[in-house]
Design an enzyme around this catalytic site. Structure first.
Site, PDB file in Angstrom:
ATOM      1  CG  ASP A 179       5.047  48.617  33.353  1.00  0.00           C
ATOM      2  OD1 ASP A 179       3.972  48.781  33.978  1.00  0.00           O
ATOM      3  OD2 ASP A 179       6.166  48.615  33.890  1.00  0.00           O
ATOM      4  CG  ASP A 186       0.371  48.965  36.610  1.00  0.00           C
ATOM      5  OD1 ASP A 186       0.386  47.753  36.902  1.00  0.00           O
ATOM      6  OD2 ASP A 186       1.136  49.798  37.110  1.00  0.00           O
ATOM      7  CD  GLU A 187       4.003  44.671  35.215  1.00  0.00           C
ATOM      8  OE1 GLU A 187       4.892  43.849  34.963  1.00  0.00           O
ATOM      9  OE2 GLU A 187       3.695  45.037  36.358  1.00  0.00           O
TER      10      GLU A 187
END
Lengths: 361, 376
Positions: A11, A106-107
């Site tokens: 993350d 983003d993960e």
């Protein structure tokens, strides 16, 4: 219990805001809020750690964020830029494994049980990957390492920012037992409150309940709760997972016919849904409203437009219209939800119909 | 009082036909699927409404007894249309049963008392202005295809904007429609003085109203028209239609027209262009019907691709002297516009691949079409 799998959840730390701070030195060490204008109805899409110190968090109304920290820098999201950086990060992952399931820009989940470095230690590999991201992009990430997705995801949040948490298979049981119930993935505010009223405050309490009893109280979700309380999560890391829809719903603390309140809630749900769509850089063509009445009858109403929608205003407008058409205002409503479908990645190079540059007079 | 009358089959059939679009809408109010029959001394006054458009027609006949009833519109239409003979006999029996006799056929239909039927809107008998109906036919035909569907988010775009203007050389009527991606404008000069047309600042006629107005004009040579506060009333000697107007704002279309640069001009033969587009459309994908236009001095190449079927390419000679351009459009938008035009050659003004394209033709006075391109 130990599936023998090694899963990393990575993350990025304050992804959008960190990119803005990296790209623009003026913003460094300042509270930065990426999202709508303070005067708009927009919400915070991301905020820097400096902003979080003021109690600002993502999905908060921009107006409220402004009240908490008037000197914060409000930045309009540059999705194309974030997407570009995201692609570089995903390319980094590809050096280590092909089993990458992006959850958003983003993960991502990585299954590194078998990896290209033939590294046996998941912890070492997670460190290597995070370092690789910093060297190549200048951005930091946090990682959670464990034997399944559920635990890995919770773990990645434990040492944010720039930290790695490892939950070895032998510690999974103990780890879950100590987790407060509201931090469980899949347990929303209403379920958490209901669980607490039933005396379930943490993973340990949850474990004391039989599968049957959980299903009686929580429907088919009960089965999921039963399993995760025991650290069982067999969901594979799926590199080809395609999202078909994004939705959010809320069970009300009390059944109501209060249209004003329901509309407000609908707007909040729409904002959450929109924030997710925005994060994935999706456009959508279908909006679906879901209502469950006090007697548990459930209706859904959909509207599909010929053009791809992107804005929160459009989403709220369509959802409100569906709501006005659907409700007779006489039956009490127990649950309200909104979802969007016919998703399309904006950048998938499909031609887009331009609109006339109209201004309302 | 139970009515009893004879009417001409063809006349009744035609007039019921005019009502079908209005009465057969699937709606919540069952009464709206019925037609109201008011049998008066001279004949039957038939009324249908969907609450947005109301139509009242007079069918002449020989009336023995007067009376009022409502009856399922579609059933009555089917009975009359399929009946043999020239005359239809309608008679009300006990408990609202209607007996319809045509030739040797007899039908019994359950009627519903008229009390539940919506009241026909009141209107002012004065203030009507007479027009030749072809004026409205032409106005509607040139803009109806680009009215936004009901799902459009700018609500006013689901209506046609109606305007009047007095210029030095005469009076003009104008209809404007847009679905947000394209804009159609049709302006006609009229011999009648439009001063008496009582338009509000923004006059919006909903799509359904425009469709019914067109139908009304189709069957008549002249019509009388009056705009009231919230409704448009159209009539001739034996029919009255009341169309509810919508309230709202319409986007400022003139500023779009003003923003289009007219120095980069293409002259394209209309019919060959239209035919070429129809061929190329076979290979476009649903929803957007994307075609690529590759334009060079003297020629235009039209191409399309469909992931499952294949691709198409067509070439056309055009008059063009500017720089090469690569453009993308929804080809249906062009087809719709070119189909209602009459000029042998259409003039297209395209500036850049992101700006609107304007279409006009020498033999299409008053008509302007603006189409937004697509973009990768």
């Amino acid at each position: 219990m130990d599936s023998g799998r090694k899963i990393i959840h990575i993350d990025m730390d304050a992804f959008y805001a960190s990119i803005e701070q990296r790209d623009n030195p003026r913003l460094r060490a300042k509270p930065v809020i990426v999202g709508g204008h303070p005067a708009s109805r927009g919400v915070v899409a991301a905020c820097s750690y400096e902003a979080r110190a003021y109690g600002i968090h993502s999905a908060m109304a921009c107006a409220q964020a402004y009240r908490l920290c008037p000197r914060a820098e409000f930045i309009k999201p540059r999705m194309a830029r974030y997407k570009e950086v995201s692609e570089r990060i995903m390319a980094i992952f590809a050096n280590y494994t092909d089993l990458v399931e992006p959850l958003s820009l983003d993960e991502a989940y990585l299954d590194i049980t078998e990896n290209k470095l033939e590294q046996q230690s998941a912890t070492l590999l997670a460190t290597t990957i995070c370092n690789h991201i910093v060297t190549e992009t200048g951005l930091t990430a946090s990682a959670g390492v464990s034997c399944n997705k559920f635990v890995a995801k919770i773990a990645s949040g434990l040492k944010k920012p720039n930290g790695i948490s490892v939950i070895e298979p032998t510690r999974v049981d103990q780890f879950i037992a100590g987790l407060p119930i509201h931090t469980f993935h899949g347990v929303g505010a209403v379920t958490a409150a209901k669980m607490k009223s039933l005396g379930i405050h943490n993973g340990h309490d949850l474990r004391g309940w039989s599968r049957e009893k959980l299903i009686t109280h929580f429907g088919k979700q009960g089965d999921f709760y039963y399993n995760i309380a025991r650290g069982i999560d067999t969901r594979p890391v799926n590199p080809e997972r395609i999202r078909k829809s994004i939705g959010a719903e809320r069970t009300l603390a009390q059944d109501t016919t209060d249209t004003g309140f329901l509309m407000l809630l609908l707007e909040q749900l729409a904002q959450r849904v929109h924030a997710t769509a925005h994060r994935f850089d999706f456009t959508f063509q279908t909006v679906t409203l879901k209502l469950r009445y006090h007697d548990f009858t459930t209706i859904t109403r959909s509207s599909t437009t010929p053009h791809a929608m992107t804005s929160i205003e459009e989403l709220i407008e369509v959802a409100s219209r569906l709501f006005k058409q659907a409700t007779a205002k006489t039956r009490k409503i127990r649950l309200i939800g909104v979802s969007i479908g016919k998703l399309q990645a904006r950048s998938s190079r499909k031609p887009r119909q331009l609109s006339l540059p109209f201004q309302l007079r | 009082m139970a009515f009893n009358c004879f009417v001409n089959k063809n006349e009744l059939s035609n007039k019921l036909g005019e009502l079908q679009n209005i009465t057969n809408k699937r709606g919540t109010l069952a009464a709206l699927n019925n037609v109201l029959l008011e049998v008066e001394d001279q004949g039957i006054v038939m009324t249908g409404t969907d609450l947005e458009v109301g139509l009242k027609l007079i069918v002449s006949g020989q009336v023995n007894e007067t009376g009022t009833i409502t009856i399922p519109s579609k059933k009555l239409f089917e009975i009359v249309r399929e009946s043999a003979g020239e005359s239809i006999h309608l008679e009300e029996k006990e408990n609202h049963w209607i007996t319809i006799t045509a030739g040797k056929s007899t039908y019994n239909v359950a009627g519903i008392p008229s009390e539940e039927y919506p009241r026909f809107p009141d209107y002012d008998e004065d203030g009507f202005i007479s027009f030749e109906s072809h004026i409205f036919l032409d106005l509607v035909d040139k803009v109806i295809f680009s009215i936004a569907g009901e799902h459009e988010n700018i609500y006013s775009l689901t209506s046609v904007l109606f305007e009047k203007e007095k210029k030095e050389n005469g009076s003009y009527l104008r209809m404007i429609s847009s679905d947000g991606h394209r804009l159609s404008i049709m302006e006609k000069d009229v011999a009648t003085d439009v001063d008496g047309l009582n338009l509000s600042e923004v006059t919006l006629i909903p799509k359904k109203g425009v469709q019914e107005l067109r139908k009304f004009c189709e069957n008549r040579d002249t019509i009388e028209l009056a705009f009231e506060d919230k409704q448009l009333v159209v009539r001739d000697g034996e029919a009255v239609m009341v169309i509810r107007l919508r309230q709202g704002q319409f986007p400022h279309y003139q500023s779009i027209l003003d923003s289009i640069a007219t120095d980069n001009k293409l002259s394209i033969p209309r019919i060959p262009f239209l035919e070429s587009l129809k061929r190329t459309d076979i290979f476009t994908e649903d929803v957007f019907h994307t075609i690529q236009l590759s334009i060079e001095a003297g020629s235009m190449v039209i191409t399309s691709q469909h992931a499952d079927i294949g691709s198409a390419k067509d070439e056309l000679s055009i008059e063009y002297e500017g720089e090469s351009m690569q453009l993308m459009f929804n080809c249906r938008y062009f087809i719709d516009a070119l189909q209602v035009m009459e000029s042998e050659v259409v003039k297209a003004y395209i500036d850049t691949q992101n700006s609107p394209c304007l279409l006009q033709g020498d033999d299409d006075p008053g008509f302007t079409s603006v189409i937004m391109p697509m973009q990768l």
